[in-house]
Scaffold this active site. Structure first.
Site, PDB file in Angstrom:
ATOM      1  N   ASP A 246       0.797  -1.219   0.000  1.00 37.23           N
ATOM      2  CA  ASP A 246       0.000   0.000   0.000  1.00 37.23           C
ATOM      3  C   ASP A 246       0.832   1.273   0.000  1.00 37.23           C
ATOM      4  O   ASP A 246       2.034   1.261   0.286  1.00 37.23           O
ATOM      5  CB  ASP A 246      -0.963   0.009   1.194  1.00 37.23           C
TER       6      ASP A 246
ATOM      7  N   GLU B 135      -0.120  -1.308   5.688  1.00 35.45           N
ATOM      8  CA  GLU B 135       1.007  -0.947   6.545  1.00 35.45           C
ATOM      9  C   GLU B 135       0.983   0.520   6.921  1.00 35.45           C
ATOM     10  O   GLU B 135       1.295   0.895   8.062  1.00 35.45           O
ATOM     11  CB  GLU B 135       2.326  -1.288   5.835  1.00 35.45           C
TER      12      GLU B 135
END
Length: 351
Positions: free
Chosen positions: A73, A134
């Site tokens: 991400d 994350e």
């Protein structure tokens, strides 16, 4: 295949990922693309939500498992980008695009190293993990995936560190504080001002310093980052809300810091959003750290948070790129940085 071919595969995959928006909790399409690439390379990927992992052939429960991890991400693109953040562009040996540095370069370099190393006879099991969420420490990222993975002895996290090992990382705790008062008219001597109720505690918080300072991470740091109170100029506020950003070193657990603040900040009510993001540290005597040193690398401490905070086993950060480029406009990764990272990971783990 030689290193150039693996590098070309890494650049092509990272370009595809840059062109696929993958903001935290919206990584599905990027996870699809990564899964397709891993399957095409014969890596037999497994998936949980938007997390992917693969285990080297011949997994042996009697051997230690080393995890290679990076996240899929990205944060949202800031408004000051001068180019399309989702249009991968190569200029002067740099690949520009959102997530190129944080941490696309580490993701594709670790994946290519995994491809190379899985064909070798190793003394350990090798595990590649691409995690979601994350950037927001989400529940459906590393935390959701860890119970599904085999026991892990140590991890390499591919965050941008200039390929120097970050052997300690600060933890994070966010605390909401509340001061209560009694509303009244500002023109009269009435009410209890919630702002004044909080002042002594806020001044103490500003001035307090924790005694134990880490040689790698420095001091545990507390910063008031948000304050809100009042409804209009002529009403004594009956409530004040503030937010404390706490960055802990390895000497202080989040639970201890919170309990300590509760005892000292007697005028305010405190509520921790979570205790789960602890500081992490790997001993300098660990074989992986010693190997890094033998290769000429210099260990250091990192102030930024990663999925390491959720790992209950030793880990270090080691990845291509520069942390200062992360979350910035016109983010990029050097092609030579990716190439060097692949070679360094393979050399580090070929023991």
């Amino acid at each position: 295949m030689n290193t150039t071919q693996y590098l070309n595969d890494a650049i092509a995959l990272l370009s595809d990922l840059i062109a696929t928006p993958r903001v935290s909790r919206e990584e599905g399409a990027a996870a699809d693309r990564l899964q397709e690439a891993m399957a095409a390379w014969g890596l037999e990927p497994r998936r949980e939500k938007n997390n992917l992992w693969a285990v080297s052939p011949g997994y042996d429960e009697g051997k230690e498992t080393i995890m290679l991890n990076a996240h899929i991400d990205t944060v949202k693109a800031v408004k000051t980008w001068t180019r399309d953040p989702h249009k991968p562009t190569i200029e002067d040996g740099r690949l520009y695009g959102l997530g190129a540095n944080d941490c696309g370069g580490g993701l594709v370099a670790l994946l290519q190293a995994f491809r190379i190393l899985r064909e070798q006879r190793l003394k350990y099991n090798l595990l590649f993990v691409a995690s979601a969420e994350e950037e927001v420490s989400g529940k459906d990222g590393m935390e959701r995936m860890l119970p599904l993975l085999p026991p892990i002895g140590v991890a390499i996290v591919g965050e941008p560190t200039g390929m120097q090992p970050a052997i300690a990382e600060k933890g994070l705790m966010v605390i909401d504080g509340y001061a209560k008062g009694v509303s009244g008219h500002a023109a009269r001597d009435e009410g209890v001002n919630a702002i004044y109720e909080a002042l002594d505690d806020l001044v103490w918080l500003r001035d307090y310093r924790f005694r134990k300072v880490s040689p790698l991470l420095g001091a545990t740091k507390m910063t008031v980052t948000q304050v809100e109170s009042g409804t209009q100029h002529n009403v004594v506020p009956d409530m004040l809300h503030f937010v404390i950003d706490v960055r802990t070193n390895e000497y202080y657990q989040n639970e201890f810091v919170f309990s300590f603040l509760q005892k000292r900040m007697t005028r305010c009510e405190l509520k921790a959003r979570s205790f789960r993001l602890h500081s992490s540290h790997i001993d300098e005597g660990h074989p992986l750290v010693k190997r890094c040193k033998e290769m000429g690398m210099t260990p250091f401490g990192s102030p930024t948070l990663s999925d390491q905070a959720l790992m209950d086993f030793p880990s270090l950060k080691l990845g291509p790129g520069d942390s200062a480029r992360s979350h910035s406009a016109d983010e990029f990764i050097g092609l030579e940085e990716i190439k060097s990272a692949i070679e360094t990971y393979v050399a580090l783990l070929s023991v």
